[in-house]
Design an enzyme around this catalytic site. Structure first.
Site, mmCIF file in Angstrom:
data_model
loop_
_atom_site.group_PDB
_atom_site.id
_atom_site.type_symbol
_atom_site.label_atom_id
_atom_site.label_comp_id
_atom_site.label_asym_id
_atom_site.label_seq_id
_atom_site.Cartn_x
_atom_site.Cartn_y
_atom_site.Cartn_z
ATOM 1 N N GLY A 1 0.823 -1.205 0.000
ATOM 2 C CA GLY A 1 0.000 0.000 0.000
ATOM 3 C C GLY A 1 0.852 1.247 0.000
ATOM 4 N N ASN A 2 0.228 2.377 0.267
ATOM 5 C CA ASN A 2 0.983 3.632 0.341
ATOM 6 C C ASN A 2 0.358 4.528 1.396
ATOM 7 O OD1 ASN A 2 -0.994 5.493 -0.995
ATOM 8 N ND2 ASN A 2 -0.720 3.999 -2.643
ATOM 9 N N ARG A 3 0.964 5.677 1.612
ATOM 10 C CA ARG A 3 0.603 6.535 2.750
ATOM 11 C C ARG A 3 -0.575 7.475 2.488
ATOM 12 N NH1 ARG A 3 4.725 7.858 6.476
ATOM 13 N NH2 ARG A 3 6.676 6.752 6.138
#
Ligand code: CTP
Length: 407
Positions: free
Chosen positions: A214-216
């Site tokens: 995933g990412n932030r």
């Protein structure tokens, strides 16, 4: 703001639907944010929530017809003093009466006399919302400059569900505050008649049934874009990837998880859209063979083979309808050879979009924050810097850019 008081005057119209009880929370939200609120229910609304409740919560008298305090000419005074009129819930009957210009009770009379921005938050069963008569009434009200938000999709009274649910009260209060903040300009719903698609959040690419890449991205910037577009009158499809924050009132929400789900949802919604703003952080790579069972610890580590995802923005550029405006985001960091902005300029050319929003994310400055700063870049070399401020401020600058491109 009206001349007679220092705090903005809001008229909260309430028509006779079960969602009237949720209008009490809208009233609380408006008074707690420092507004004078005059509640104008219909007779039918009082069957759901009584006069005493509205009077106690608003601290103001409540009437449903024009025959109380006649010497005061209430239907004219209340409408004239309003800085905003918001009807929660707006039933099919109320929309019909307002669209045909009836003045058969205090609320419809106020709707005719006010020159303030008017918001309707409809709530009804799906069949009533989708009936051609209601569709025509909503179109009429919108063509006259009113902001009629689309109801949410969800559980209705009884066991059925579908479009027709009143959006969450807090999101309605936020919309009201946003329109009030635009002042009388709120009347100029300058995106009205346009359909826009906004992607928000960050995609998750499955590694196995319990893990993902995933990412932030929190989705805040995309939500701010969706909320400001609704306040400016646009029809908004929000494709939200794993967003945990409250969804703005009035958007059509499509919840997605992975880059391929996001691609499908964005392409479907974009086919007849006037603008697509890709604020989502879409994964560039995904595990090429996600495991169907949880991967067990074996030996020292795990080699994960990745494959590229499809670049949705590039695909949109390749199949866009005439006149559609495409906006990309670029989160850049400077390096020894180029600044973040130079990377952005190169990306604008490479991507072929009409507007690129460049964030300098050196140091992870933007993720999850309430504020954002960015530079808007156009292919003709123009650029506008938007200093650090609320993500809504940047959103409004982006919509100004989109609107100017339409023109
Ligand atoms: N984007 C997209 N589909 C992808 C990846 C990104 O539509 N698979 C969109 C993003 O939503 C954003 C824009 O493309 O609006 C720029 O994303 P970015 O990751 O900065 O662009 P890349 O082309 O992947 O460039 P880089 O090589 O710098 O990662």
């Amino acid at each position: 703001m009206s001349a007679s008081t220092s705090s903005p005057n809001v008229v909260l119209g309430v028509s006779g639907g079960i969602a009237a009880y949720k209008a009490c929370e809208v009233l609380r939200g408006l008074t707690e944010s420092g507004h004078q609120v005059r509640v104008v229910p219909t007779d039918a609304a009082l069957r759901f929530v009584g006069k005493a409740t509205w009077e106690a919560l608003s601290g103001q008298p409540v009437a449903t017809d024009v025959w109380a305090q006649v010497s005061d000419v209430p239907h004219v005074r209340i409408g004239r003093q309003a800085d905003l009129v918001i009807v929660v819930p707006a039933t099919a009957d109320l929309l019909a009466r307002a669209a045909s210009g009836r003045a058969d009770d205090l609320l419809t009379s106020v709707l005719l006399t006010t020159r303030a921005p008017v918001i309707y938050a409809p709530a009804m069963h799906t069949e009533m919302w989708e009936h051609p008569a209601t569709v025509a009434n909503v179109a009429t009200l919108r063509s006259r400059g009113a902001l009629v938000i689309d109801p949410a999709d969800g559980r209705l009274t009884g066991s059925d569900s579908g479009p027709g649910r009143l959006p969450e009260p807090d999101s309605i209060v936020e919309l009201a505050l946003r329109v009030l903040a635009r002042g009388r300009d709120g009347l100029a719903a300058d995106l009205a008649g346009h359909k826009v698609v906004v992607s928000a959040g960050g995609t998750r690419e499955p590694i196995d049934p319990v893990r993902f890449l995933g990412n932030r991205s929190s989705g805040r910037q995309g939500l701010a874009l969706a909320a400001t577009a609704v306040a400016r009158g646009a029809e908004v499809v929000l494709v939200a990837a794993n967003v945990q924050l409250p969804i703005p009132a009035g958007v059509h929400l499509v919840a997605v998880e992975s880059a391929s789900e996001l691609r499908e949802a964005v392409l479907a919604a974009a086919s007849d859209a006037d603008a697509v703003v890709m604020a989502a952080a879409v994964a560039d790579f995904r595990p090429s063979q996600p495991a169907s069972h949880k991967i067990k610890k074996q030996g020292a580590g795990l080699d994960l083979a990745l494959e590229s995802t499809t670049d949705v923005l590039a695909e949109l550029v390749g199949c866009r309808p005439v006149g559609q405006v495409l906006v990309g985001f670029a989160a850049e960091t400077g390096d020894s050879q180029h600044t973040a902005l130079e990377h952005g300029q190169a990306k604008l050319v490479r991507k072929g979009v009409d507007l690129l929003v460049v964030n300098d994310v050196s140091g992870g400055a933007v993720f999850g924050q309430l504020n954002n700063a960015a530079t808007l870049l156009w292919p003709d070399g123009r650029s506008v810097e938007v200093g650090l401020g609320a993500k809504e401020v940047l959103s409004d600058a982006i919509w100004d850019g989109v609107r100017d491109l339409w023109r």
